[in-house]
Design a protein around this motif. Sequence first.
Motif, short mmCIF file in Angstrom:
data_model
loop_
_atom_site.label_atom_id
_atom_site.label_comp_id
_atom_site.label_asym_id
_atom_site.label_seq_id
_atom_site.Cartn_x
_atom_site.Cartn_y
_atom_site.Cartn_z
N GLN A 117 0.77 -1.18 0.11
CA GLN A 117 0.04 0.00 0.09
C GLN A 117 0.80 1.35 -0.08
O GLN A 117 1.69 1.32 0.91
N GLY A 118 0.79 2.11 -1.12
CA GLY A 118 1.50 3.34 -1.17
C GLY A 118 0.39 4.34 -1.22
O GLY A 118 -0.72 4.44 -0.82
N ILE A 119 1.31 5.76 -0.88
CA ILE A 119 0.60 7.14 -0.65
C ILE A 119 0.82 7.89 -1.82
O ILE A 119 2.34 8.16 -1.95
N LEU A 120 0.10 8.78 -2.33
CA LEU A 120 0.43 9.74 -3.21
C LEU A 120 -0.33 10.90 -2.42
O LEU A 120 -1.36 11.05 -1.85
N PRO A 121 0.82 12.31 -2.32
CA PRO A 121 0.53 13.19 -1.59
C PRO A 121 -0.61 14.25 -2.28
O PRO A 121 -0.72 14.22 -3.55
N PRO A 122 -1.21 15.06 -1.39
CA PRO A 122 -2.22 15.94 -1.99
C PRO A 122 -1.44 16.94 -2.83
O PRO A 122 -0.32 17.27 -2.62
N HIS A 123 -2.13 17.98 -3.46
CA HIS A 123 -1.38 19.05 -4.48
C HIS A 123 -1.59 20.51 -3.56
O HIS A 123 -2.66 20.38 -2.41
N GLU A 124 -0.96 21.21 -3.92
CA GLU A 124 -1.03 22.73 -3.24
C GLU A 124 -2.42 23.02 -3.53
O GLU A 124 -2.73 23.51 -4.77
N ARG A 125 -3.07 23.54 -2.51
CA ARG A 125 -4.54 24.25 -2.88
C ARG A 125 -4.71 25.14 -1.68
O ARG A 125 -4.52 24.94 -0.57
#
Length: 446
Positions: A61-69
């Motif tokens: 299980q991996g994680i992709l980070p949120p974007h700048e908003r």
Amino acid sequence: MPKHAIEANFDGLVGLTHNYAGLSWGNVASKANVSAVSNPKQAALQGLAKMKQLADRGYVQGILPPHERPHIPTLKGLGYNGSDEQILAAVARDNPVLLSAVASASCMWTANAATVSASADTHDHRVHFTPANLNAKFHRSIEHVVTGRVLRAIFSDEAYFAHHHALPPVSQFGDEGAANHTRLCASHGEPGVELFVYGDVAFDDEAPAPTRFPARQTLEASRAIARLHGLDDNHAVFAQQNPAAIDAGVFHNDVIAVGNANVLFYHQQAFLDEDRLLADISARLKGAQLEAIRVPEADVPLADAVASYLFNSQLLSAADGMVLAVPAECREIPSVSRYLDGLLASGGPITAVEVFDVKQSMRNGGGPACLRLRVVLRDDELKAMHHGVLMTDSLYQHLTAWVQAHYRDRLSQDDLSDPMLLDESRRALDELTGILGLGMIYDFQH
């Protein structure tokens, strides 16, 4: 001889600006909850709990980070000038819908992040990634640049991984990523069949098309990705989504069908030419027989399938069969709950149903499958990727504390223009890139 491989899931970590703006025309749940007050902290914790639960079961299980908003560079590119505070105030006054778009946390649904082809299928035997242009919706069309940076940071070894730019951002090449892509195979390490589902034939005005809601994926985009990834006719199948399903709120194929290994689980109304699709897959699938589980309209009406997100579930291989990871709503809608009970009693390949609480995501029209991007990796490819994004007990504890420290537990549309929210988000994301070891992936870090 085929090499051992696993299917890893990379979930989007819900962002600090998670809100209900109702920006996605055609997504019934998104429109139904427009302007409701959201809880970003709860949403992020629900997502982390889902990831941890699957990691504890032994899945990679991996994680992709949120974007700048909110994304200030986008607003500057549209002619807004001054300090960040002045820009936020101006766009909130002049165009609050635009502010909602550049503040959307929609990158959390990483099923739309990219299309990924396994190395067993591609011409150069590397894993191929193409970020989705998502040009059907403005708020999503600004994601692919950072998505590409993230994927390149995680899968950086060119001996194993190949990265492509997003397709041209025009309607003829509308691409929604893996939400319209499914890989079927005898086992993950063997050559498989990659199913591309489209809703629109851009250059054929006579082709069947929805009349109420737009089709977001084009045949031309799907074919282009197959060419970029080096998939020949033995490894690619193209099928049109049923226009009636799109008009019922099935904006992506993963809202009405899900596949894993040699199993395709789908609703009766999923595909325009179901018989031809099944024949095409069966003719190409090597080493196993296709097991098609067709859910009749009489058992689960299409409206109930959309409301419950039965098919926006994760279908996962297990030692004794397959696990269907469903949103809690599936047990709240009687027809769906009855169907699941019958499915488990049938003796078929799906031997367990596991329920996940992702209500904050569901209210914006995203179930468990929307939150994850699947990447098939051989043992050497798994070793070659960046491991800082893989879920462990330690990382779960670290990220849970990070969310507790930085996220708000209440967010309304009026809060999006608060310059403190932008500052909070940047400080949190800067810390997050250190936790995950991803380097400088955000505009504000440069």
